[in-house]
Enzyme design. Sequence first.
Site, PDB file in Angstrom:
ATOM      1  N   GLN A  89       5.722   6.431   9.736  1.00  0.00           N
ATOM      2  CA  GLN A  89       6.609   5.788   8.446  1.00  0.00           C
ATOM      3  C   GLN A  89       7.847   6.099   7.566  1.00  0.00           C
ATOM      4  O   GLN A  89       8.437   5.452   7.333  1.00  0.00           O
ATOM      5  CB  GLN A  89       5.193   6.048   6.802  1.00  0.00           C
ATOM      6  CG  GLN A  89       4.172   5.680   7.443  1.00  0.00           C
ATOM      7  CD  GLN A  89       3.438   6.277   6.368  1.00  0.00           C
ATOM      8  OE1 GLN A  89       2.586   7.350   6.582  1.00  0.00           O
ATOM      9  NE2 GLN A  89       2.843   5.740   5.545  1.00  0.00           N
ATOM     10  N   HIS A 107      -1.231   4.464  12.465  1.00  0.00           N
ATOM     11  CA  HIS A 107       0.422   4.080  11.736  1.00  0.00           C
ATOM     12  C   HIS A 107       0.995   4.843  13.255  1.00  0.00           C
ATOM     13  O   HIS A 107       1.870   3.817  13.811  1.00  0.00           O
ATOM     14  CB  HIS A 107       0.746   5.168  10.404  1.00  0.00           C
ATOM     15  CG  HIS A 107       0.736   5.157   9.235  1.00  0.00           C
ATOM     16  ND1 HIS A 107       1.404   3.839   9.262  1.00  0.00           N
ATOM     17  CD2 HIS A 107      -0.111   5.438   8.138  1.00  0.00           C
ATOM     18  CE1 HIS A 107       1.063   3.823   7.135  1.00  0.00           C
ATOM     19  NE2 HIS A 107       0.186   4.633   7.306  1.00  0.00           N
ATOM     20  N   HIS A 163      -6.480   6.354   9.563  1.00  0.00           N
ATOM     21  CA  HIS A 163      -5.628   6.344   8.792  1.00  0.00           C
ATOM     22  C   HIS A 163      -3.797   6.028   9.592  1.00  0.00           C
ATOM     23  O   HIS A 163      -3.076   5.336  10.133  1.00  0.00           O
ATOM     24  CB  HIS A 163      -5.085   6.679   7.282  1.00  0.00           C
ATOM     25  CG  HIS A 163      -4.907   5.753   6.916  1.00  0.00           C
ATOM     26  ND1 HIS A 163      -4.139   5.091   5.355  1.00  0.00           N
ATOM     27  CD2 HIS A 163      -2.903   6.353   7.012  1.00  0.00           C
ATOM     28  CE1 HIS A 163      -3.553   4.832   4.712  1.00  0.00           C
ATOM     29  NE2 HIS A 163      -2.308   5.278   5.718  1.00  0.00           N
ATOM     30  N   GLU A 164      -3.692   7.745   9.849  1.00  0.00           N
ATOM     31  CA  GLU A 164      -2.230   8.033  10.478  1.00  0.00           C
ATOM     32  C   GLU A 164      -2.062   7.611  12.170  1.00  0.00           C
ATOM     33  O   GLU A 164      -1.348   7.352  12.145  1.00  0.00           O
ATOM     34  CB  GLU A 164      -2.810   9.514  10.502  1.00  0.00           C
ATOM     35  CG  GLU A 164      -2.313  10.281   8.468  1.00  0.00           C
ATOM     36  CD  GLU A 164      -1.182   9.624   7.814  1.00  0.00           C
ATOM     37  OE1 GLU A 164      -0.643   8.841   8.128  1.00  0.00           O
ATOM     38  OE2 GLU A 164      -1.946   9.490   6.267  1.00  0.00           O
ATOM     39  N   GLY A 221      -1.204  12.155   3.270  1.00  0.00           N
ATOM     40  CA  GLY A 221      -0.859  12.650   5.381  1.00  0.00           C
ATOM     41  C   GLY A 221       0.953  11.666   5.398  1.00  0.00           C
ATOM     42  O   GLY A 221       0.870  10.900   3.993  1.00  0.00           O
ATOM     43  N   CYS A 274      -0.985   3.720   1.161  1.00  0.00           N
ATOM     44  CA  CYS A 274      -0.689   4.174   1.452  1.00  0.00           C
ATOM     45  C   CYS A 274       1.079   4.775   1.669  1.00  0.00           C
ATOM     46  O   CYS A 274       1.354   2.737  -0.172  1.00  0.00           O
ATOM     47  CB  CYS A 274      -0.811   3.023   2.368  1.00  0.00           C
ATOM     48  SG  CYS A 274       0.132   3.137   4.059  1.00  0.00           S
ATOM     49  N   LEU A 275       1.410   5.112   1.221  1.00  0.00           N
ATOM     50  CA  LEU A 275       2.683   5.552   1.165  1.00  0.00           C
ATOM     51  C   LEU A 275       3.374   4.021   0.707  1.00  0.00           C
ATOM     52  O   LEU A 275       4.558   4.080   0.621  1.00  0.00           O
ATOM     53  CB  LEU A 275       3.107   7.138   1.307  1.00  0.00           C
ATOM     54  CG  LEU A 275       2.419   8.000   0.593  1.00  0.00           C
ATOM     55  CD1 LEU A 275       3.034   9.204   1.500  1.00  0.00           C
ATOM     56  CD2 LEU A 275       2.385   8.294  -1.040  1.00  0.00           C
TER      57      LEU A 275
END
Length: 167
Positions: A51, A138, A134-135, A46, A92-93
Amino acid sequence: MALLNILNYPDKRLHKIAKPVEAVNDRIRRLVSDMAETMYAAPGVGLAATQVDVHERVIVIDVSETHDELQAFINPEILWSSDEKKLSEEGCLSVPGIYDDVERAEKVRVRALNEKGETFELDCEGLLAVCIQHEMDHLMGRVFVEYLSSLKQTRIKSKMKKLAHAM
Ligand code: GNR
Ligand code: NI
């Protein structure tokens, strides 16, 4: 098509609150396509626009094993969350190399616009439910490590700063 730069925690820009998309136009479709390319290259399941330093409510997700089920969520809203919670390990990226358990609703129902600007609703469970929550965090300027103890957050910040200096 273009690869976008992913912001790394503890970058302040990860705490900006995304604004709703006003019109699903070619600019938004290009953003979705570039975010998808960036997510697959990372690789991740995702990616939220926050981000890549774009503060608009856009998410891409692909939790399929075959990496061919891209789903874009524009202006997503959670319509319903189950009272049942579940602990699962997240990564997480924007926080590379850090994995820890976070408690989330086990199931959620989401409403969003797709790339054509059409409204759709989706019942999510499993990794998809975790990922969408999670997204959406963000987009609200929240990174998963903020659910961890302050001791862990301090350690993660120091690890990330060392990592940034090594590059
Ligand atoms: O690639 C990702 N994997 C993942 C695993 C468990 C829970 C959430 C995620 S999302 C993450 C990509 C990312 O950072 N999205 O914001
Ligand atoms: Ni993330």
